[in-house]
Design a protein around this motif. Structure first.
Motif, PDB file in Angstrom:
ATOM      1  N   TYR A   1       0.828  -1.200   0.000  1.00  7.53           N
ATOM      2  CA  TYR A   1       0.000   0.000   0.000  1.00  7.53           C
ATOM      3  C   TYR A   1       0.868   1.258   0.000  1.00  7.53           C
ATOM      4  O   TYR A   1       0.636   2.200  -0.766  1.00  7.53           O
ATOM      5  CB  TYR A   1      -0.910  -0.019   1.215  1.00  7.53           C
ATOM      6  N   VAL A   2       1.894   1.273   0.842  1.00 11.84           N
ATOM      7  CA  VAL A   2       2.782   2.434   0.922  1.00 11.84           C
ATOM      8  C   VAL A   2       3.540   2.605  -0.387  1.00 11.84           C
ATOM      9  O   VAL A   2       3.662   3.724  -0.923  1.00 11.84           O
ATOM     10  CB  VAL A   2       3.752   2.284   2.107  1.00 11.84           C
ATOM     11  N   LEU A   3       4.068   1.509  -0.928  1.00 16.13           N
ATOM     12  CA  LEU A   3       4.830   1.580  -2.183  1.00 16.13           C
ATOM     13  C   LEU A   3       3.984   2.128  -3.315  1.00 16.13           C
ATOM     14  O   LEU A   3       4.406   3.049  -4.041  1.00 16.13           O
ATOM     15  CB  LEU A   3       5.361   0.188  -2.539  1.00 16.13           C
ATOM     16  N   LEU A   4       2.790   1.580  -3.498  1.00 11.26           N
ATOM     17  CA  LEU A   4       1.950   2.007  -4.614  1.00 11.26           C
ATOM     18  C   LEU A   4       1.400   3.414  -4.401  1.00 11.26           C
ATOM     19  O   LEU A   4       1.172   4.144  -5.370  1.00 11.26           O
ATOM     20  CB  LEU A   4       0.808   1.011  -4.816  1.00 11.26           C
ATOM     21  N   SER A   5       1.206   3.813  -3.145  1.00 11.03           N
ATOM     22  CA  SER A   5       0.793   5.189  -2.887  1.00 11.03           C
ATOM     23  C   SER A   5       1.908   6.163  -3.247  1.00 11.03           C
ATOM     24  O   SER A   5       1.652   7.231  -3.825  1.00 11.03           O
ATOM     25  CB  SER A   5       0.406   5.363  -1.405  1.00 11.03           C
ATOM     26  N   ARG A   6       3.147   5.791  -2.911  1.00 12.54           N
ATOM     27  CA  ARG A   6       4.273   6.650  -3.281  1.00 12.54           C
ATOM     28  C   ARG A   6       4.440   6.721  -4.792  1.00 12.54           C
ATOM     29  O   ARG A   6       4.743   7.787  -5.351  1.00 12.54           O
ATOM     30  CB  ARG A   6       5.564   6.127  -2.627  1.00 12.54           C
ATOM     31  N   ILE A   7       4.254   5.593  -5.461  1.00 16.67           N
ATOM     32  CA  ILE A   7       4.342   5.600  -6.925  1.00 16.67           C
ATOM     33  C   ILE A   7       3.256   6.481  -7.524  1.00 16.67           C
ATOM     34  O   ILE A   7       3.506   7.269  -8.444  1.00 16.67           O
ATOM     35  CB  ILE A   7       4.238   4.162  -7.471  1.00 16.67           C
TER      36      ILE A   7
END
Length: 454
Positions: A239-245
């Protein structure tokens, strides 16, 4: 504003509260189901663990698909194929070199090497598919991904690749018999020899098993709970990774490609390479999610990667709303709880409360009892064919969503295009600036929060 309205607004605008609220509702529902079925405390905890497990794995896969479809507009209906590539690669890399009689040999590498290898091969496979296929229109590209997934499944099911040799190293897929999955790494926390429980437990295992055993939870359930907690940890990382992307310059280009690729290309963006890199990253994430899911089983077979699995993942994403990471998590949880596991528990409750007798063998026999005003044969037949009933329920839900809520639960939420919110803000008491979280623009719609959805 009343206290109830404040709570409602908070739940609808705070993503963490919204996701936790959905899971709390599912826990309450299945606790009631377990109580009606007469389950003891351990049985209810086991039920909640299963719901959490399936909610986590479907959310992981929905997030990976959301990166491809929700953000870049890449319609990948071969999700199961990329999962299979990663899972089988991991299994072949980690299988023992000297396999037991009738087993499938491998390279005997550590589990972390197998995971990285599986993700890498899944990403490369995604690149191989995307390079030529991205010249096609969206619907034709989808057909290519479906064809690739079926080629992969049939290849792994072929007797030709049951065992084979590469550069002098023996390995194989096991064909229709499947290939054993690596030993669950969680077991090494609790047992001195994960392959032989009778060898004894570790000091940590003795302490944890003793604590949970005092409240009636056995060792197998403790291991399952631990594995599920690890899944939740990876879900948070996804979730954090894709939100940052999504909020990065790369993610904003993907949104531009999804909305109008011609405009993005006219601004000097190489949209083809953006889509290829996105597709490869999404396939790697799908592969890792597949490893976490199917790799936890004792045996990996081609039947675990049918097109129906891809269909389920799409339903989960559609329920939550494509283009929303929060919606992907909520959609995965709702699908796993209400559509995947819910019918099973409802059927068990009906069978427990009502005495339906033996189910008829055919549908005509089931409906024949209606002439005598007897519904028991039809109910018994329906419950005995629960797998087909689940497909019908999923289909009805999909039709309803397409008619009433085509964007999903959170698909209507608008995302800020800039990396920071540069809009003017006002207090809700009627000062000169717009209310918190609302965009003062002619494109704003009633109910749009203007919040950057993660």
């Amino acid at each position: 504003m009343s206290y109830t309205d404040r709570i409602r607004d908070w739940l609808l605008t705070d993503d963490a509260a919204l996701m936790l609220g959905v899971m709390a509702g599912l826990y309450a529902l299945f606790t009631v189901f377990g109580t009606v079925l007469g389950l003891n405390f351990a049985g209810i905890v086991s039920t909640l663990q299963q719901i959490t497990f399936f909610a986590a794995v479907y959310a992981l896969l929905a997030l990976a698909l959301n990166l491809q479809w929700g953000y870049a507009g890449l319609l990948n209906i071969g999700v199961a194929g990329f999962m299979a590539v990663a899972v089988y690669t991991m299994a072949m890399l980690t299988a023992p070199v000297n396999a037991p009689a009738g087993g499938v040999p491998g390279l005997g590498l550590p589990i972390w090497v197998g995971i990285l290898g599986g993700m890498t091969v899944a990403a490369v496979a995604g690149g191989v598919v995307a390079l030529p296929a991205l010249r096609l229109k969206a619907d034709y590209f989808a057909i290519v991904t479906l064809a690739f997934a079926e080629i992969i499944r049939i290849t792994y099911n072929s007797q030709l690749f049951q065992t084979f040799s590469v550069a002098g190293f023996e390995m194989g897929t096991g064909a229709s018999r499947g290939i054993p999955a690596p030993t669950n790494p969680v077991l090494s926390l609790y047992y001195t020899d994960p392959s032989n429980y009778s060898a004894g437990t570790t000091a940590f295992g003795s302490m944890v098993f003793g604590a949970f055993g005092a409240i009636g939870l056995d060792e197998a359930l403790v291991v399952d709970i631990t594995y599920t907690l690890i899944l939740i940890g990876f879900l948070v990382l996804y979730y954090v990774l894709l939100s940052r992307i999504a909020n990065s310059p790369f993610g904003r280009v993907l949104k531009a490609i999804r909305n109008d690729e011609l405009v993005a290309r006219s601004l000097g963006k190489n949209t083809r390479w953006f889509k290829i890199k996105t597709f490869m990253l999404g396939c790697a994430l799908m592969g890792f999610a597949g490893i976490l899911w199917q790799g936890s089983q004792s045996l990996i077979t081609p039947t675990q990667f049918t097109p129906m699995l891809t269909f389920y993942i799409f339903i989960a994403l559609i329920i939550g709303g494509a283009g929303s990471n929060t919606g992907s998590v909520i959609g995965g949880a709702l699908f796993a709880g209400l559509l995947f596991q819910g019918p099973v528990f409802v059927s068990r409750i009906v069978e427990t409360v009502f005495s339906l007798g033996t189910a008829p063998n055919t549908f005509p026999d089931a409906v024949a009892g209606l002439a005598a005003l007897r519904v028991e044969p039809l109910l018994a037949y329906t419950l005995s064919n629960l797998a087909s009933l689940r497909f019908v329920i999923v289909g009805l839900v999909l039709i309803y969503l397409m008619l009433k809520q085509p964007t999903g639960i959170l698909g209507h939420r608008k995302e800020i295009a800039a990396s920071i919110d540069i809009t003017e803000r006002v207090s809700r008491e009627g000062s000169a600036t717009p209310p918190q979280g609302e965009v003062n623009s002619p494109d704003s719609q009633p109910g749009d929060s203007g919040k950057d959805d993660r």
